[in-house]
Design an enzyme around this catalytic site. Structure first.
Site, PDB file in Angstrom:
ATOM      1  N   GLU A 124       0.829  -1.210   0.000  1.00 21.70           N
ATOM      2  CA  GLU A 124       0.000   0.000   0.000  1.00 21.70           C
ATOM      3  C   GLU A 124       0.868   1.267   0.000  1.00 21.70           C
ATOM      4  OE1 GLU A 124      -3.993  -1.153   2.464  1.00 21.70           O
ATOM      5  OE2 GLU A 124      -2.065  -1.552   3.420  1.00 21.70           O
ATOM      6  N   GLU A 152      22.399   8.507  28.513  1.00 24.17           N
ATOM      7  CA  GLU A 152      22.045   8.099  27.146  1.00 24.17           C
ATOM      8  C   GLU A 152      23.097   7.148  26.611  1.00 24.17           C
ATOM      9  OE1 GLU A 152      22.122  11.717  24.893  1.00 24.17           O
ATOM     10  OE2 GLU A 152      20.868  12.727  26.372  1.00 24.17           O
ATOM     11  N   LYS A 211      25.938   6.177  23.975  1.00 28.48           N
ATOM     12  CA  LYS A 211      26.836   6.879  23.068  1.00 28.48           C
ATOM     13  C   LYS A 211      26.832   6.088  21.761  1.00 28.48           C
ATOM     14  CE  LYS A 211      31.420   8.975  22.903  1.00 28.48           C
ATOM     15  NZ  LYS A 211      31.559   8.840  21.470  1.00 28.48           N
ATOM     16  N   ASP A 259      27.730   5.006  18.062  1.00 24.02           N
ATOM     17  CA  ASP A 259      29.017   4.996  17.378  1.00 24.02           C
ATOM     18  C   ASP A 259      28.839   5.132  15.866  1.00 24.02           C
ATOM     19  OD1 ASP A 259      31.687   4.840  16.964  1.00 24.02           O
ATOM     20  OD2 ASP A 259      31.841   2.687  17.296  1.00 24.02           O
ATOM     21  N   TYR A 275      20.555  16.142  20.818  1.00 25.87           N
ATOM     22  CA  TYR A 275      20.898  17.479  21.305  1.00 25.87           C
ATOM     23  C   TYR A 275      20.087  18.516  20.523  1.00 25.87           C
ATOM     24  CZ  TYR A 275      24.183  21.030  23.185  1.00 25.87           C
ATOM     25  OH  TYR A 275      24.763  22.081  23.843  1.00 25.87           O
ATOM     26  N   LYS A 312      33.272   5.446  28.188  1.00 23.58           N
ATOM     27  CA  LYS A 312      33.408   4.517  27.056  1.00 23.58           C
ATOM     28  C   LYS A 312      33.562   3.092  27.559  1.00 23.58           C
ATOM     29  CE  LYS A 312      35.662   6.401  23.481  1.00 23.58           C
ATOM     30  NZ  LYS A 312      35.539   6.443  22.029  1.00 23.58           N
ATOM     31  N   CYS A 372      63.011  -9.271   2.786  1.00 19.02           N
ATOM     32  CA  CYS A 372      61.695  -8.876   2.292  1.00 19.02           C
ATOM     33  C   CYS A 372      60.982 -10.066   1.643  1.00 19.02           C
ATOM     34  CB  CYS A 372      61.844  -7.741   1.270  1.00 19.02           C
ATOM     35  SG  CYS A 372      60.272  -7.264   0.532  1.00 19.02           S
ATOM     36  N   CYS A 419      60.592  -9.141  -2.328  1.00 14.70           N
ATOM     37  CA  CYS A 419      61.681  -8.957  -3.289  1.00 14.70           C
ATOM     38  C   CYS A 419      63.003  -9.544  -2.804  1.00 14.70           C
ATOM     39  CB  CYS A 419      61.848  -7.478  -3.640  1.00 14.70           C
ATOM     40  SG  CYS A 419      62.513  -6.498  -2.288  1.00 14.70           S
ATOM     41  N   CYS A 448      61.944  -2.564   4.087  1.00 13.06           N
ATOM     42  CA  CYS A 448      62.611  -3.079   2.904  1.00 13.06           C
ATOM     43  C   CYS A 448      63.156  -1.840   2.200  1.00 13.06           C
ATOM     44  CB  CYS A 448      61.629  -3.807   1.990  1.00 13.06           C
ATOM     45  SG  CYS A 448      62.335  -4.085   0.361  1.00 13.06           S
ATOM     46  N   CYS A 458      60.836  -2.919  -5.337  1.00 10.97           N
ATOM     47  CA  CYS A 458      60.034  -3.856  -4.549  1.00 10.97           C
ATOM     48  C   CYS A 458      58.556  -3.661  -4.935  1.00 10.97           C
ATOM     49  CB  CYS A 458      60.253  -3.595  -3.070  1.00 10.97           C
ATOM     50  SG  CYS A 458      59.276  -4.661  -2.011  1.00 10.97           S
TER      51      CYS A 458
HETATM   52  S1  IVH Z   1      26.254  14.971  23.064  1.00  7.52           S
HETATM   53  C1  IVH Z   1      28.189  19.043  23.600  1.00  7.52           C
HETATM   54  N1  IVH Z   1      25.162  12.588  23.093  1.00  7.52           N
HETATM   55  O1  IVH Z   1      30.079  11.473  20.691  1.00  7.52           O
HETATM   56  C2  IVH Z   1      27.657  17.664  23.569  1.00  7.52           C
HETATM   57  N2  IVH Z   1      27.097  12.893  21.766  1.00  7.52           N
HETATM   58  O2  IVH Z   1      32.759  13.209  21.644  1.00  7.52           O
HETATM   59  C3  IVH Z   1      27.617  17.114  22.208  1.00  7.52           C
HETATM   60  N3  IVH Z   1      27.797  10.914  20.506  1.00  7.52           N
HETATM   61  O3  IVH Z   1      30.740  14.107  18.523  1.00  7.52           O
HETATM   62  C4  IVH Z   1      27.505  15.673  22.068  1.00  7.52           C
HETATM   63  N4  IVH Z   1      26.168   9.595  21.200  1.00  7.52           N
HETATM   64  O4  IVH Z   1      29.209  12.285  17.705  1.00  7.52           O
HETATM   65  C5  IVH Z   1      26.165  13.342  22.618  1.00  7.52           C
HETATM   66  N5  IVH Z   1      24.051  10.551  23.205  1.00  7.52           N
HETATM   67  C6  IVH Z   1      25.042  11.298  22.708  1.00  7.52           C
HETATM   68  C7  IVH Z   1      26.006  10.789  21.805  1.00  7.52           C
HETATM   69  C8  IVH Z   1      27.029  11.631  21.357  1.00  7.52           C
HETATM   70  C9  IVH Z   1      27.255   9.691  20.427  1.00  7.52           C
HETATM   71  C10 IVH Z   1      29.033  11.307  19.790  1.00  7.52           C
HETATM   72  C11 IVH Z   1      28.939  12.599  19.039  1.00  7.52           C
HETATM   73  C12 IVH Z   1      30.041  13.472  19.561  1.00  7.52           C
HETATM   74  C13 IVH Z   1      30.904  12.513  20.295  1.00  7.52           C
HETATM   75  C14 IVH Z   1      31.429  13.178  21.547  1.00  7.52           C
END
Ligand code: IVH
Length: 668
Positions: A33, A111, A113, A115, A225, A311, A406, A409, A424, A430
């Protein structure tokens, strides 16, 4: 209903279904649809080109137009976050916040982070007007057209919602694991190089010059943000809730907590649970929730004090070492590679890992058959981080020895003083070194000859058509058409893109030459300072060292390179084919003598350009950037938050303080 009204209605309906499907994961209608509605809209739009709209749902399929990206200065600089890997530092951050707020109560938003790569989206009157990558934090690439193809990013916000006329929202663009794996499967079948992780895949995709490719790759986006005048709340959490009502995808893992213990609980929970998420995450972000408190905590030069990223430790697995092979790179550096029993690591199967160098192998007293621990950290290439000595038994194989010659070669390897790597030294014949140099020469950031890839280079090399990059310009059509089933059309394309590369600006040519230690940035700096290859190649060591950002190692390497007659001949050949060996008139016109003879100190935080860019601007206009204030200082280029000690010193010595705008006027 007239066509106009019907187009409007279909667009609104499709935006809504799109949101249900891609943001809420709750479609109300079947795919069939949906496709029907889409086709109706496409037909109507085709009949009424005057009603075209870049934010129409039909535009999510992208276009085949190729173009370079425009650079855009961010409305507000995109800062990064302070990082930590341990809980003690989370506690310390928490205590600093407590202290900074003089004991006031505060809440913290936790929250994930994500990647991927960060993006800034700009909305006006409820419509997406611009999407810009982070770039260097001050300016990034305008990737609006590509971002429009990402289905979970709303192009038009629902009418009547409480969003301000104008706002910016930032977040992360990601390639979900599922799309990532499917993409790599396809690439493996097509014998194309695989992406190392979803972040690279997302980034490669978003920078694609063909938005139709982006549309196919199924990217996703989480927003975290909200910025701008007139955003609804005084709380980060509530602002994101509002954004969620407007149709943005917000990480559903977000929680607002009141104590350090709750933060730790959140970290513990997601450290393992994140493996079940559809996208890659590499940590937790903690943010003070109240915007008033955020303002009062403020920023350091690089990152806000009100937030921190925790991290996760890279995932680690153990497996058995089967063999060590040796790879020769473009510079002749020999890298030992561990070949292991396949092991699942952060979502991909790993069979090979780097062993860095000889010292590294010695340190572990590595044997074939050893049980080794592998990690995939921030780097793309997994590495061995430890050996399980307790797991050694009778069946252990021989000790791993570094090779003496190497593997490509046969030349005896050398180890330069102060360096960990073996090389090398045979850089004139090479094969991987020669091929590597050509691959570097044609790469995107160098001469950008994109009709050639590693396989074609290898093929031409094997057939003796090319031995060094200058040979590319001598290739004749009859040598390559018909080769490897190549059609005449692709031969024309190759010849054309080689010819086009003669227009590549000098700074990129300089990078393409492959002088050791002269990366993209150094090449840019050198090109702007010396303006031509003739001035650069005859520069003395002292002159080279005068250039900001050029140290002894680079300077020495440049001198050695230009002293080699083979390299001189190489440059002359390139020149004879029309390759740019000096800055063009256009580039020269960006330079002036306005700041000739002036010593300028940079201090504080800037809004329009980064510090490095101001440094470059000063140099481009003949000035010199110096580190500390003295009687000889001509003026201080001051941003926000210039240190009080500096200010006092400047006043004492009667040195002029120039702000950003005044400075930009000066050099206009
Ligand atoms: S806040 C001033 N929230 O992590 C605050 N960043 O080094 C701005 N990132 O460049 C970032 N998840 O690409 C924020 N929940 C989250 C995030 C997040 C991933 C990344 C973002 C930023 C880097 C921070």
């Amino acid at each position: 209903m007239d066509d106009n009204a019907q187009i409007e209605q279909l667009r609104a309906e499709l935006h809504r279904h799109n949101y249900n499907y891609y943001v809420l994961n709750q479609p109300e209608i079947s795919d069939f649809e949906f496709d029907q509605l889409m086709r109706q809209l496409q037909d109507l739009e085709a009949r009424h080109p005057e009603l075209a709209d870049p934010n129409s749902p039909t535009q999510r399929v992208g276009s085949d137009l190729n173009h370079e990206f425009q650079q855009v200065v961010h409305l507000r600089p995109m800062l990064s976050l302070a990082n930590t890997y341990n809980r003690q530092e989370v506690r310390e951050w928490y205590e600093r916040v407590e202290e900074g707020l003089s004991g006031q109560k505060f809440q913290v938003c936790c929250e994930m982070k994500f990647d991927g790569l960060s993006i800034s989206l700009h909305y006006k009157k409820g419509r997406l007007v611009q999407a810009v990558t982070r770039g260097d934090g001050v300016q990034g690439d305008d990737v609006t057209e590509n971002v429009r193809t990402i289905r979970s990013i709303p192009l038009v916000l629902p009418e009547g919602a409480d969003y301000p006329d104008e706002f910016e929202i930032r977040g992360e663009i990601l390639m979900p694991w599922e799309s990532f794996e499917a993409l790599n499967r396809e690439r493996a079948e097509a014998e194309e190089p695989l992406f190392a992780n979803p972040r690279n895949a997302a980034s490669g995709t978003l920078k694609s010059k063909n938005s139709a490719v982006v549309a196919q790759r199924r990217l996703d986006a989480y927003l975290y943000y909200l910025l701008g005048e007139g955003i609804p709340g005084e709380s980060h959490y509530e602002n994101l809730q509002a954004a969620s009502r407007w149709g943005f995808k917000i990480g559903p893992q977000m929680r607002r907590v009141e104590t350090l213990q709750e933060i730790y609980d959140y970290i513990d929970y997601w450290d393992t649970e994140r493996r079940n998420l559809p996208v890659a995450t590499d940590g937790i972000v903690l943010k003070v929730d109240s915007l008033a408190q955020q303002r009062s905590l403020g920023m350091t030069a690089k990152s806000p004090r009100w937030a921190i990223a925790y991290k996760f430790m890279a995932e680690r697995q153990s497996t058995t070492l089967r063999e060590v092979t040796f790879q020769v790179g473009r510079t002749g550096a020999v890298t030992p590679v561990a070949n292991m029993d396949p092991v699942q690591l952060s979502g991909t199967v790993v069979r090979r890992a780097t062993l860095n160098n000889e010292d590294f192998i010695r340190k572990f007293d590595l044997h074939i058959g050893d049980r080794v621990f592998v990690e995939k950290g921030g780097e793309i290439i997994p590495k061995i981080v430890d050996v399980d000595l307790d797991a050694r038994d009778e069946g252990l194989g021989p000790c791993v020895e570094f090779i003496t010659h190497c593997p490509e070669c046969g030349t005896a390897l050398v180890r330069y003083e102060g360096e960990a790597a073996y090389y090398c030294p045979n850089d004139t014949s090479c094969p991987p070194q020669l091929k590597g140099r050509i691959e570097h020469f044609i790469s995107r950031k160098a001469m950008n000859i994109d009709s050639l890839g590693p396989e074609t280079i290898a093929e031409y090399f094997r057939r003796g058509i090319i031995r060094d990059p200058a040979d590319l310009y001598e290739i004749r059509r009859d040598q390559i058409s018909g080769a490897r089933g190549q059609k005449d059309k692709s031969a024309s394309k190759i010849l054309q893109s080689i010819q086009q590369s003669t227009g590549v600006p000098f700074e990129r040519v300089l990078y393409a030459l492959g002088i050791r230690f002269v990366g993209e940035t150094a090449a840019k700096t050198l090109a702007r300072y010396f303006k031509s290859i003739d001035r650069l190649s005859t520069a003395s060591l002292e002159e080279l060292l005068q250039v900001n950002g050029i140290g002894a190692v680079i300077a020495q390497s440049i001198q050695t390179w230009f002293q080699n007659p083979q390299n001189q001949w190489f440059v002359e050949r390139l020149r004879s084919y029309g390759v740019q060996m000096e800055l063009s008139e256009d580039e020269l016109s960006q330079h002036s003598d306005t700041l000739q003879g002036q010593s300028i100190v940079i201090s504080g935080v800037f809004a329009h350009h980064s510090r490095d860019e101001y440094k470059a601007l000063i140099e481009r206009h003949g000035g010199k950037n110096v580190g500390s204030i003295s009687a000889k200082t001509s003026f201080i280029l001051a941003g926000e938050n210039m240190g009080p000690a500096k200010l006092e010193k400047a006043q004492k010595l009667g040195i002029r303080v120039v702000n950003e705008d005044e400075f930009l006027k000066m050099i206009e």
